[in-house]
Design an enzyme around this catalytic site. Structure first.
Site, mmCIF file in Angstrom:
data_model
loop_
_atom_site.group_PDB
_atom_site.id
_atom_site.type_symbol
_atom_site.label_atom_id
_atom_site.label_comp_id
_atom_site.label_asym_id
_atom_site.label_seq_id
_atom_site.Cartn_x
_atom_site.Cartn_y
_atom_site.Cartn_z
ATOM 1 N N LYS A 198 0.845 -1.195 0.000
ATOM 2 C CA LYS A 198 0.000 0.000 0.000
ATOM 3 C C LYS A 198 0.887 1.255 0.000
ATOM 4 C CE LYS A 198 -3.683 -2.426 2.560
ATOM 5 N NZ LYS A 198 -4.658 -2.344 3.674
ATOM 6 N N TYR A 247 -11.864 -2.670 -3.194
ATOM 7 C CA TYR A 247 -12.452 -2.820 -1.853
ATOM 8 C C TYR A 247 -13.985 -2.834 -1.900
ATOM 9 C CZ TYR A 247 -8.027 -2.436 0.709
ATOM 10 O OH TYR A 247 -6.783 -2.675 1.239
ATOM 11 N N PHE A 262 -15.766 3.296 7.057
ATOM 12 C CA PHE A 262 -14.356 3.545 6.729
ATOM 13 C C PHE A 262 -14.072 3.496 5.228
ATOM 14 C CE2 PHE A 262 -14.762 -1.014 7.725
ATOM 15 C CZ PHE A 262 -14.161 -1.602 6.606
ATOM 16 N N ARG A 281 -1.785 -14.686 3.674
ATOM 17 C CA ARG A 281 -2.566 -14.076 4.756
ATOM 18 C C ARG A 281 -1.891 -14.309 6.108
ATOM 19 N NH1 ARG A 281 -6.565 -10.259 3.892
ATOM 20 N NH2 ARG A 281 -7.350 -10.835 5.943
ATOM 21 N N THR A 319 -5.638 -7.773 10.625
ATOM 22 C CA THR A 319 -5.967 -6.450 10.058
ATOM 23 C C THR A 319 -5.471 -5.333 10.976
ATOM 24 O OG1 THR A 319 -7.930 -7.444 9.067
ATOM 25 C CG2 THR A 319 -7.873 -5.044 9.182
ATOM 26 N N ARG A 352 2.614 -7.226 9.204
ATOM 27 C CA ARG A 352 1.995 -6.134 9.967
ATOM 28 C C ARG A 352 2.511 -6.114 11.399
ATOM 29 N NH1 ARG A 352 -4.088 -7.018 7.479
ATOM 30 N NH2 ARG A 352 -3.853 -5.671 5.645
ATOM 31 N N ASN A 407 -1.639 -0.160 7.294
ATOM 32 C CA ASN A 407 -1.136 -1.498 7.630
ATOM 33 C C ASN A 407 -0.318 -2.146 6.504
ATOM 34 O OD1 ASN A 407 -3.273 -2.164 5.984
ATOM 35 N ND2 ASN A 407 -4.547 -3.027 7.617
ATOM 36 N N HIS A 437 -1.628 -5.487 1.448
ATOM 37 C CA HIS A 437 -2.877 -6.210 1.244
ATOM 38 C C HIS A 437 -2.550 -7.615 0.759
ATOM 39 C CE1 HIS A 437 -6.677 -7.503 -0.531
ATOM 40 N NE2 HIS A 437 -5.995 -7.809 -1.618
ATOM 41 N N GLU A 458 -9.285 -10.324 -7.894
ATOM 42 C CA GLU A 458 -8.339 -9.216 -7.776
ATOM 43 C C GLU A 458 -7.240 -9.293 -8.838
ATOM 44 O OE1 GLU A 458 -7.222 -9.377 -3.639
ATOM 45 O OE2 GLU A 458 -9.271 -8.916 -2.992
HETATM 46 P P1 RTP Z 1 -6.692 -5.841 3.205
HETATM 47 O O1 RTP Z 1 -7.984 -6.155 2.485
HETATM 48 O O2 RTP Z 1 -6.214 -4.437 2.969
HETATM 49 O O3 RTP Z 1 -5.657 -6.885 2.940
HETATM 50 O O4 RTP Z 1 -6.988 -5.895 4.793
HETATM 51 P P2 RTP Z 1 -7.764 -7.044 5.594
HETATM 52 O O5 RTP Z 1 -8.242 -8.102 4.648
HETATM 53 O O6 RTP Z 1 -6.900 -7.467 6.719
HETATM 54 O O7 RTP Z 1 -8.999 -6.254 6.213
HETATM 55 P P3 RTP Z 1 -10.399 -5.906 5.543
HETATM 56 O O8 RTP Z 1 -11.460 -6.292 6.505
HETATM 57 O O9 RTP Z 1 -10.470 -6.405 4.138
HETATM 58 O O10 RTP Z 1 -10.350 -4.316 5.507
HETATM 59 C C1 RTP Z 1 -9.671 -3.620 4.490
HETATM 60 C C2 RTP Z 1 -8.907 -2.472 5.094
HETATM 61 O O11 RTP Z 1 -9.853 -1.520 5.604
HETATM 62 C C3 RTP Z 1 -9.353 -0.944 6.784
HETATM 63 N N1 RTP Z 1 -10.334 -1.182 7.843
HETATM 64 N N2 RTP Z 1 -10.742 -0.241 8.677
HETATM 65 N N3 RTP Z 1 -12.087 1.163 10.751
HETATM 66 C C4 RTP Z 1 -12.374 -0.115 10.547
HETATM 67 O O12 RTP Z 1 -13.165 -0.725 11.216
HETATM 68 C C5 RTP Z 1 -11.651 -0.816 9.477
HETATM 69 N N4 RTP Z 1 -11.813 -2.081 9.160
HETATM 70 C C6 RTP Z 1 -10.996 -2.322 8.118
HETATM 71 C C7 RTP Z 1 -8.008 -1.579 7.090
HETATM 72 O O13 RTP Z 1 -6.988 -0.698 6.599
HETATM 73 C C8 RTP Z 1 -8.048 -2.856 6.298
HETATM 74 O O14 RTP Z 1 -6.753 -3.281 5.902
HETATM 75 MG MG MG Z 2 -9.364 -7.644 2.933
#
Ligand code: RTP
Ligand code: MG
Length: 150
Positions: free
Chosen positions: A11, A51, A59, A87, A93, A104, A114, A117, A128
């Site tokens: 990112k 996303y 968010f 992962r 996350t 992370r 973070n 991705h 993707e």
């Molecule tokens: P990524 O998609 O970026 O690999 O991250 P992830 O699977 O670990 O988490 P995901 O649930 O897909 O969320 C995507 C990104 O959104 C931000 N986030 N903010 N404020 C909140 O509650 C919240 N939840 C998620 C994080 O930057 C996360 O990486």
């Molecule tokens: Mg994700």
């Protein structure tokens, strides 16, 4: 375990902090193959589509703004079990809940910054990879270490 492909992405914060080589090096040294790689600043449209599962969440706007705020490095990784392995190597996350030894857990403290991705399932990976790469931008190669060169 069958060979798979996944999509990972450094990112904007990871690029700006100079972490591209450190992060990609972990995957290369573990034995996963880079079969696609590009650097670009995503449009808001591309970031929103990436996303899309989070559309409507509070968010979402900030997440899209951040992803499109500067260059990212998008990579297609290939290897046995690479979707789940990436992962695990990425960590939780929320970086403060990520185990030390994960990307992370070693490089981040803020959920909104973070650093990387990784696709969360085989289906997400397929979607993707198709979103970020044209078919001809994903390549196939064999390691010379596996061959019988003199
Ligand atoms: P990524 O998609 O970026 O690999 O991250 P992830 O699977 O670990 O988490 P995901 O649930 O897909 O969320 C995507 C990104 O959104 C931000 N986030 N903010 N404020 C909140 O509650 C919240 N939840 C998620 C994080 O930057 C996360 O990486
Ligand atoms: Mg994700």
């Amino acid at each position: 375990m069958a060979s798979e492909q996944t999509y990972i992405m450094i990112k904007p914060d990871g690029v700006q902090r100079g972490l591209v080589a450190a992060i990609l090096g972990r995957f290369e040294t573990r034995g996963f193959q880079i079969v696609g790689m590009k650097m670009l600043t995503p449009t808001k449209e591309l970031a929103s589509s990436h996303y899309g599962e989070h559309e409507g969440k509070p968010f979402f706007g900030g997440l899209v703004d951040f992803l499109s705020s500067g260059p990212v490095v998008g990579v297609v990784l290939q290897g046995k079990g690479v979707v789940a392995a990436a992962r695990m190597m990425l960590g939780a996350t929320k970086p403060l809940e990520s185990a030390p030894g994960t990307i992370r857990g070693d490089f981040a403290i803020d959920m909104g910054r973070n650093v990387m991705h990784a696709s969360d399932s085989v289906d997400s990976a397929t979607r993707e990879i198709g979103l970020w790469f044209k078919k001809e931008e994903v390549v196939s190669w064999t390691s010379c270490a596996a061959g019988s060169l003199l």
